[in-house]
Scaffold this motif. Sequence first.
Motif, PDB file in Angstrom:
ATOM      1  N   GLU A  31      25.600 -11.292  43.282  1.00  0.00           N
ATOM      2  CA  GLU A  31      26.137  -9.938  43.199  1.00  0.00           C
ATOM      3  C   GLU A  31      26.631  -9.634  41.770  1.00  0.00           C
ATOM      4  O   GLU A  31      26.467  -8.517  41.280  1.00  0.00           O
ATOM      5  N   ARG A  32      27.227 -10.631  41.107  1.00  0.00           N
ATOM      6  CA  ARG A  32      27.658 -10.420  39.722  1.00  0.00           C
ATOM      7  C   ARG A  32      26.454 -10.211  38.805  1.00  0.00           C
ATOM      8  O   ARG A  32      26.464  -9.337  37.932  1.00  0.00           O
ATOM      9  N   LEU A  47      23.524  -9.071  39.538  1.00  0.00           N
ATOM     10  CA  LEU A  47      22.868  -7.785  39.805  1.00  0.00           C
ATOM     11  C   LEU A  47      23.826  -6.613  39.639  1.00  0.00           C
ATOM     12  O   LEU A  47      23.403  -5.451  39.726  1.00  0.00           O
ATOM     13  N   ASP A  48      25.111  -6.936  39.475  1.00  0.00           N
ATOM     14  CA  ASP A  48      26.148  -5.917  39.293  1.00  0.00           C
ATOM     15  C   ASP A  48      26.174  -4.926  40.457  1.00  0.00           C
ATOM     16  O   ASP A  48      26.219  -3.703  40.270  1.00  0.00           O
ATOM     17  N   THR A  49      26.109  -5.479  41.672  1.00  0.00           N
ATOM     18  CA  THR A  49      26.174  -4.626  42.857  1.00  0.00           C
ATOM     19  C   THR A  49      26.605  -5.463  44.057  1.00  0.00           C
ATOM     20  O   THR A  49      26.433  -6.689  44.066  1.00  0.00           O
ATOM     21  N   ALA A  50      27.159  -4.794  45.050  1.00  0.00           N
ATOM     22  CA  ALA A  50      27.512  -5.464  46.309  1.00  0.00           C
ATOM     23  C   ALA A  50      26.285  -5.481  47.223  1.00  0.00           C
ATOM     24  O   ALA A  50      25.600  -4.460  47.371  1.00  0.00           O
ATOM     25  N   LEU A  51      26.013  -6.625  47.806  1.00  0.00           N
ATOM     26  CA  LEU A  51      24.843  -6.768  48.679  1.00  0.00           C
ATOM     27  C   LEU A  51      25.199  -6.765  50.158  1.00  0.00           C
ATOM     28  O   LEU A  51      24.347  -6.481  51.001  1.00  0.00           O
ATOM     29  N   THR A  79      24.386  -3.769  52.455  1.00  0.00           N
ATOM     30  CA  THR A  79      24.591  -2.493  51.781  1.00  0.00           C
ATOM     31  C   THR A  79      23.231  -1.859  51.503  1.00  0.00           C
ATOM     32  O   THR A  79      22.177  -2.464  51.751  1.00  0.00           O
ATOM     33  N   ASP A 138      21.958  -1.402  48.563  1.00  0.00           N
ATOM     34  CA  ASP A 138      21.283  -2.236  47.566  1.00  0.00           C
ATOM     35  C   ASP A 138      20.797  -3.545  48.177  1.00  0.00           C
ATOM     36  O   ASP A 138      19.755  -4.086  47.771  1.00  0.00           O
ATOM     37  N   ARG A 150      17.620  -2.790  49.824  1.00  0.00           N
ATOM     38  CA  ARG A 150      16.569  -2.610  48.812  1.00  0.00           C
ATOM     39  C   ARG A 150      16.089  -3.948  48.259  1.00  0.00           C
ATOM     40  O   ARG A 150      14.902  -4.125  47.954  1.00  0.00           O
TER      41      ARG A 150
END
Length: 324
Positions: free
Chosen positions: A44-45, A47-51, A62, A64, A67
């Motif tokens: 997650e860090r 990709l800079d997003t919450a999964l 989520t 993302d 996706r």
Amino acid sequence: MPYDIDPRLLRAFLAVAEELHFTRAAARLYVAQQALSRDIRRLERELDTALFVRTTRQVSLTADGTRLLPLARRVLTAHDELAGAFRAAPERPLLVDVGVPIGTAHGVLEAARDRVPDSCELVARFHSGLTGAAAEVTAGRLDVSFGRIAALPPGIRAGLDHQPVRLEPMAVLLREDHPLAARPAVALAGLAGETLYAAAGNPRTAEWTDLAERLFAGRGIAAAEPFPEIEGSQEFVRVVRKRGWSVLASVEFIEVPGMVLRPLVDPVPLSPVSMVWRRGLRHPGLDALRAAARELAARHGWLAPPGSAWWLPEADARMMGVRG
């Protein structure tokens, strides 16, 4: 956005995404749950997003995470194809449910371990009952189990293969001071008026409770009232001793202090034990288990009914290939 993502992180993501449960995903990957959570946070860090959305009750993807899922599958498929093109992948461990570390299933497992190289790992699991274990097998969380397959629902059986292993004589576990305890064997007629514990109330062992009810019918033997599932041999010993139950068992059973095991006769009731696995499973460990079961059955006459009178439900006899 990183240019290089460790495939291990994608495998961690895929396991959690498919299981939607961190504990099951960790077991599937054979890693500690803390390590799995650490890999998910790292991904997650990167990709800079919450999964995932995590609550105390559930895990969900989520937007993302949804996706990423098909992309991760394609990447890992390509990674596996690349690895397979240049080296043979080691076999994963085969998860084998033996119930308890004693008896028929455990004996087959130990014999199979002698047949395989060190690189082939057969890992024991200790589930209670084939009904519960079969659900784990069909879900892919367990590979092999043992028990009475004829009692499983047809829809479950349709996804399983099986091999008859043993017609296991049944027994009764009695308190040392029970009037029948002094006998070397107990006739079924002698249990008239008795109440025996046969795991009623435990949905994971429904096949054993059903077998007991069929045996008790018309013989004046009562089944103990339903009781919640008892997990582990130590807790079983504690509960049985506290309640003073007599217990329907097999002739190979855990030792219970203050109680004695006596075979049942006139007729000898038989518990049908098959080895059960997911249809289509291929693994050298499964081949070793099947060969070990055949060898032990031939050596000890496990699939031959006793010479004296015996009892086995008709559907079980057909499933085990027994005549007479």
